[in-house]
Write a protein that holds these residues in place. Structure first.
Motif, PDB file in Angstrom:
ATOM      1  N   ARG A  54       0.833  -1.196   0.000  1.00  0.00           N
ATOM      2  CA  ARG A  54       0.000   0.000   0.000  1.00  0.00           C
ATOM      3  C   ARG A  54       0.879   1.262   0.000  1.00  0.00           C
ATOM      4  O   ARG A  54       0.623   2.210  -0.745  1.00  0.00           O
ATOM      5  N   ASP A  55       1.933   1.263   0.853  1.00  0.00           N
ATOM      6  CA  ASP A  55       2.824   2.423   0.912  1.00  0.00           C
ATOM      7  C   ASP A  55       3.504   2.665  -0.431  1.00  0.00           C
ATOM      8  O   ASP A  55       3.551   3.800  -0.936  1.00  0.00           O
ATOM      9  N   TYR A  56       4.042   1.595  -1.037  1.00  0.00           N
ATOM     10  CA  TYR A  56       4.751   1.748  -2.303  1.00  0.00           C
ATOM     11  C   TYR A  56       3.790   2.166  -3.419  1.00  0.00           C
ATOM     12  O   TYR A  56       4.172   2.925  -4.329  1.00  0.00           O
ATOM     13  N   ALA A  57       2.553   1.686  -3.362  1.00  0.00           N
ATOM     14  CA  ALA A  57       1.580   2.070  -4.382  1.00  0.00           C
ATOM     15  C   ALA A  57       1.297   3.564  -4.323  1.00  0.00           C
ATOM     16  O   ALA A  57       1.282   4.252  -5.356  1.00  0.00           O
ATOM     17  N   TYR A  58       1.097   4.095  -3.123  1.00  0.00           N
ATOM     18  CA  TYR A  58       0.853   5.527  -2.987  1.00  0.00           C
ATOM     19  C   TYR A  58       2.076   6.331  -3.412  1.00  0.00           C
ATOM     20  O   TYR A  58       1.956   7.412  -4.011  1.00  0.00           O
ATOM     21  N   LEU A  88       4.365   5.533  -5.723  1.00  0.00           N
ATOM     22  CA  LEU A  88       4.485   5.571  -7.182  1.00  0.00           C
ATOM     23  C   LEU A  88       3.334   6.336  -7.828  1.00  0.00           C
ATOM     24  O   LEU A  88       3.513   6.980  -8.869  1.00  0.00           O
ATOM     25  N   MET A  89       2.148   6.302  -7.221  1.00  0.00           N
ATOM     26  CA  MET A  89       1.050   7.105  -7.756  1.00  0.00           C
ATOM     27  C   MET A  89       1.344   8.596  -7.609  1.00  0.00           C
ATOM     28  O   MET A  89       1.002   9.399  -8.487  1.00  0.00           O
ATOM     29  N   THR A  90       2.001   8.969  -6.503  1.00  0.00           N
ATOM     30  CA  THR A  90       2.390  10.367  -6.324  1.00  0.00           C
ATOM     31  C   THR A  90       3.381  10.795  -7.392  1.00  0.00           C
ATOM     32  O   THR A  90       3.280  11.892  -7.954  1.00  0.00           O
ATOM     33  N   LEU A  91       4.349   9.913  -7.697  1.00  0.00           N
ATOM     34  CA  LEU A  91       5.308  10.215  -8.764  1.00  0.00           C
ATOM     35  C   LEU A  91       4.600  10.310 -10.108  1.00  0.00           C
ATOM     36  O   LEU A  91       4.869  11.224 -10.902  1.00  0.00           O
ATOM     37  N   ASP A  92       3.692   9.380 -10.386  1.00  0.00           N
ATOM     38  CA  ASP A  92       2.973   9.392 -11.659  1.00  0.00           C
ATOM     39  C   ASP A  92       2.139  10.665 -11.807  1.00  0.00           C
ATOM     40  O   ASP A  92       2.102  11.281 -12.887  1.00  0.00           O
ATOM     41  N   ASP A  93       1.477  11.084 -10.720  1.00  0.00           N
ATOM     42  CA  ASP A  93       0.696  12.326 -10.766  1.00  0.00           C
ATOM     43  C   ASP A  93       1.583  13.526 -11.044  1.00  0.00           C
ATOM     44  O   ASP A  93       1.216  14.435 -11.800  1.00  0.00           O
ATOM     45  N   PHE A  94       2.769  13.554 -10.437  1.00  0.00           N
ATOM     46  CA  PHE A  94       3.689  14.672 -10.665  1.00  0.00           C
ATOM     47  C   PHE A  94       4.139  14.709 -12.120  1.00  0.00           C
ATOM     48  O   PHE A  94       4.148  15.767 -12.757  1.00  0.00           O
ATOM     49  N   TRP A 133      10.889  10.359   2.579  1.00  0.00           N
ATOM     50  CA  TRP A 133      11.521  10.395   1.268  1.00  0.00           C
ATOM     51  C   TRP A 133      12.371   9.158   1.036  1.00  0.00           C
ATOM     52  O   TRP A 133      12.435   8.659  -0.089  1.00  0.00           O
ATOM     53  N   ARG A 134      13.015   8.622   2.058  1.00  0.00           N
ATOM     54  CA  ARG A 134      13.798   7.396   1.872  1.00  0.00           C
ATOM     55  C   ARG A 134      12.893   6.255   1.398  1.00  0.00           C
ATOM     56  O   ARG A 134      13.290   5.452   0.550  1.00  0.00           O
ATOM     57  N   ARG A 135      11.666   6.178   1.956  1.00  0.00           N
ATOM     58  CA  ARG A 135      10.735   5.147   1.487  1.00  0.00           C
ATOM     59  C   ARG A 135      10.315   5.410   0.049  1.00  0.00           C
ATOM     60  O   ARG A 135      10.220   4.484  -0.765  1.00  0.00           O
TER      61      ARG A 135
END
Length: 484
Positions: A70-74, A76-82, A121-123
């Motif tokens: 769940r953490d990694y999905a959010y 990568l979705m944040t990166l994709d949105d950016f 940010w490390r995560r």
């Protein structure tokens, strides 16, 4: 991007509706025909599987637990949105260049409405690195958009300041937080008649447990009542299994004064809440792991989960399963959790932080009114772990130095190399904190060296009247001396 996470509990909850639509619910819940629990699934504008995200997380779900997925999905979705909505010109995950990802790092850590700190940010960086390593491995890209240097750093590294993100409390600050903020006393030790908190003892003993063992939030908040022994004599080892970070097995020592505080909480607040929550838990019973057989000798639980008979070793139970574990007793369903909230449920991480935020604000206001110790504006629960680490490292180091001085004064020779290694404060602290990488423990040493004046001001407030940490360090140093 629309998304959802697979959940067998939701399938079971809506089984009748799914059967009417033609789904074989028993096959969906069989464990062989389903995706791993918590697998993220993404949809594009045409409501078809969105690639490459779906394929990546299908592979990741084979060896990563649901909470981390769940953490990694959010992340990568944040990166994709950016990349698609903020970056100009826009890009996507597979076409992003190094400068695009550097721009994301700067936006995420400095320019966004809520910049993240080094730990978050490390995560994020781990999630991004993992995706591009996978993309290279399956041939979607020829190489990562950014190069990894020999020292392990790359364009997404936070920088040197990340190593110094160690915030801890002085003894005076901790006592103000514990007794005034969480406990509702006034600085002179008298109770504040206007203090109204339903779970005062629970909140106080949770802080005691964190600051005296170095447990992380997920570790102490997800403990089952049966895992914590009753008061006796001396420190008691408690093993952490699946709820420890990465599931890395470690043992923490719980002191008797903490066990006595736990016992008081058990007999008062917890007992009352267990009774009050039985009806609420009964209404949710189909969603819960209802235990009817408890083997305390083998530390094993058996019961019904989503309509099936299941058995689990307690140490191997992940956090999501612990959150829904209840006991079928004579008076109905009772929570198995140690720290119980309203409705008999474990508190979420955000709820725990709300509790501490409220306590810090109260401690800060009361302390200012009384002219007491200056409190920080914010205290993360993880700061209690840092407090434990900083003081333990200092005390363990002083203990080793004192032992060596006494040895030489008695006419003995210096210690052998293996004795120094066995009694190394850093190695002991690494074991206590459950660090797999010694570099994570070394940051506390660098912090002590770089800002020693700050640490000295904090340590000088600890008096001889509280012997918990000193006794603990002597005990652990002794254990380390006999280790192999």
């Amino acid at each position: 991007m629309p998304y959802f996470f697979t959940s067998s509990s939701h399938v079971f909850k809506h089984r009748e509706a799914l059967q009417e639509l033609g789904f074989d619910v028993s096959a969906l819940l069989s464990g062989t025909s389903t995706l791993p629990e918590g697998t993220p699934f993404f949809l594009d504008e045409d409501m078809r599987p969105a690639e490459p995200m779906c394929s990546y997380f299908l592979e990741l779900a084979k060896h990563v637990e649901a909470e981390s997925l769940r953490d990694y999905a959010y992340d990568l979705m944040t990166l994709d949105d950016f990349l698609t909505q903020v970056l100009d010109p826009p890009a996507d995950l597979l076409s992003a260049a190094e400068e695009d990802l550097v721009a994301f790092r700067r936006w995420r850590t400095q320019l966004s409405p809520e910049p993240v700190g080094p730990a978050t940010w490390r995560r994020n960086r781990v999630a991004i690195n993992g995706f591009y390593d996978w993309a290279v491995g399956v041939g979607l890209v020829e190489r990562r958009p950014y190069a990894r240097r020999r020292n392990g750093r790359d364009a997404l590294s936070w920088g040197a300041s990340a190593d110094l993100d160690v915030r801890h409390l002085s003894r005076g600050q901790y006592l103000m937080l514990h007794r005034v903020g969480l406990g509702g006393d006034l600085p002179d030790g008298t109770p504040d008649r206007g203090f109204r908190v339903a779970f005062r003892l629970r909140n106080m003993v949770a802080a005691e447990l964190a600051v005296t063992t170095g447990m992380r939030l997920r570790e102490f908040s997800c403990l089952l009542d049966m895992e914590m022994p009753r008061p006796g004599a001396g420190g008691v080892p408690v093993a952490l299994g699946a709820i420890a970070k990465y599931g890395y097995h470690r043992v923490v020592m719980v002191q008797q004064r903490v066990l006595r505080s736990l016992e008081l909480y058990r007999r008062t607040e917890r007992a009352a809440q267990v009774t009050k929550s039985s009806r609420a838990l009964w209404r949710r019973r189909e969603e819960l792991f209802v235990v009817d057989d408890v083997d305390e000798r083998r530390m094993r639980l058996s019961g019904r989960l989503h309509g099936r008979r299941r058995s689990f070793n307690v140490a191997a139970m992940p956090a999501p399963l612990r959150r829904i574990a209840v006991l079928e007793a004579d008076r109905g369903l009772e929570p198995l959790a140690l720290f119980v909230g309203r409705g008999g449920q474990m508190l979420s991480a955000s709820r725990w932080q709300q509790v501490f935020n409220t306590a810090v604000e109260r401690a800060r206001v009361v302390s200012a009114a009384w002219g007491g110790v200056q409190m920080p504006h914010q205290v993360r629960i993880h700061d209690l772990r840092h407090t434990f680490a900083v003081f333990m490292l200092r005390l363990l180091t002083e203990q080793v130095i004192e032992d060596e001085r006494l040895r030489r004064e008695a006419g003995g020779s210096g210690a052998w190399l293996m004795e120094h290694v066995a009694r190394s404060p850093l190695l002991i602290l690494q074991r206590l904190l459950g660090h797999r990488d010694p570099r994570n423990t070394m940051k506390y040493l660098r912090y002590l060296e770089d800002v020693n004046a700050l640490v000295a001001r904090a340590v000088e407030e600890w008096t001889r009247e509280d012997r918990t940490f000193a006794d603990y360090s002597e005990q652990l140093a002794g254990r380390g001396n006999g280790s192999r």
